[in-house]
Design a protein around this motif. Sequence first.
Motif, PDB file in Angstrom:
ATOM      1  N   ALA A 150       0.835  -1.203   0.000  1.00 44.37           N
ATOM      2  CA  ALA A 150       0.000   0.000   0.000  1.00 44.37           C
ATOM      3  C   ALA A 150       0.865   1.246   0.000  1.00 44.37           C
ATOM      4  CB  ALA A 150      -0.911   0.002   1.227  1.00 44.37           C
ATOM      5  N   VAL A 151       0.381   2.262  -0.678  1.00 44.33           N
ATOM      6  CA  VAL A 151       1.046   3.561  -0.650  1.00 44.33           C
ATOM      7  C   VAL A 151      -0.025   4.646  -0.561  1.00 44.33           C
ATOM      8  CG1 VAL A 151       1.228   3.620  -3.175  1.00 44.33           C
ATOM      9  CG2 VAL A 151       2.654   5.135  -1.777  1.00 44.33           C
ATOM     10  N   TYR A 152       0.181   5.567   0.380  1.00 39.87           N
ATOM     11  CA  TYR A 152      -0.741   6.685   0.553  1.00 39.87           C
ATOM     12  C   TYR A 152      -0.483   7.685  -0.556  1.00 39.87           C
ATOM     13  CZ  TYR A 152      -3.227  10.530   2.815  1.00 39.87           C
ATOM     14  OH  TYR A 152      -4.097  11.547   3.109  1.00 39.87           O
ATOM     15  N   GLU A 153      -1.540   8.068  -1.270  1.00 45.42           N
ATOM     16  CA  GLU A 153      -1.312   9.021  -2.342  1.00 45.42           C
ATOM     17  C   GLU A 153      -2.612   9.773  -2.660  1.00 45.42           C
ATOM     18  OE1 GLU A 153      -1.615   8.736  -6.242  1.00 45.42           O
ATOM     19  OE2 GLU A 153      -3.562   7.987  -5.615  1.00 45.42           O
ATOM     20  N   ILE A 154      -2.471  10.867  -3.384  1.00 41.54           N
ATOM     21  CA  ILE A 154      -3.613  11.752  -3.624  1.00 41.54           C
ATOM     22  C   ILE A 154      -3.926  11.938  -5.095  1.00 41.54           C
ATOM     23  CG2 ILE A 154      -3.269  13.000  -1.455  1.00 41.54           C
ATOM     24  CD1 ILE A 154      -1.933  15.219  -3.092  1.00 41.54           C
ATOM     25  N   GLY A 155      -3.117  11.354  -5.979  1.00 46.18           N
ATOM     26  CA  GLY A 155      -3.261  11.629  -7.405  1.00 46.18           C
ATOM     27  C   GLY A 155      -4.161  10.690  -8.165  1.00 46.18           C
ATOM     28  N   GLY A 156      -4.585   9.591  -7.529  1.00 46.91           N
ATOM     29  CA  GLY A 156      -5.425   8.648  -8.256  1.00 46.91           C
ATOM     30  C   GLY A 156      -4.654   7.733  -9.184  1.00 46.91           C
ATOM     31  N   ASN A 157      -3.369   7.573  -8.923  1.00 46.41           N
ATOM     32  CA  ASN A 157      -2.526   6.742  -9.782  1.00 46.41           C
ATOM     33  C   ASN A 157      -2.360   5.333  -9.219  1.00 46.41           C
ATOM     34  OD1 ASN A 157      -1.842   8.977 -11.544  1.00 46.41           O
ATOM     35  ND2 ASN A 157      -0.572   9.735  -9.856  1.00 46.41           N
ATOM     36  N   TYR A 158      -1.743   4.473 -10.018  1.00 44.43           N
ATOM     37  CA  TYR A 158      -1.284   3.180  -9.512  1.00 44.43           C
ATOM     38  C   TYR A 158       0.239   3.165  -9.637  1.00 44.43           C
ATOM     39  CZ  TYR A 158      -1.269   2.088 -14.516  1.00 44.43           C
ATOM     40  OH  TYR A 158      -1.075   2.122 -15.866  1.00 44.43           O
TER      41      TYR A 158
END
Length: 126
Positions: A98-106
């Motif tokens: 898992a990675v926390y992110e805000i861009g909606g990417n994979y």
Amino acid sequence: QVQLVESGGGLVQAGGSLRLSCAASGRTFSRFAMGWFRQGPGKERESVAAISRSGGSTHYADSVKGRFTISRDNNENTVYLQMNSLKPEDTAVYYCAAVYEIGGNYYTRPQEYNYWGQGTQVTVSS
């Protein structure tokens, strides 16, 4: 922090199917992009499939395209990997990440992920 627990691995004959699950706890699951990786004996860890926070974008390694499907249920805090038409070369320890992110990417590289499960063994016999 987020904790990840994989399940669903096992021994299966070639051509069979397995469904891996990865249950997440801790922070808000829907804010994490998720991925499945695998590591076979003597091999480097490789990306199998990845999915964006919403589930709207997915990516597959060429070796599993058409056979594996990644999905997620943000209400159940779980990501899945449905594996069909399994081959002996799919034998490996499978990890979710898992990675926390805000861009909606994979994401497809191991170094891009912050959190890892303990892994579950998948063995495909010929």
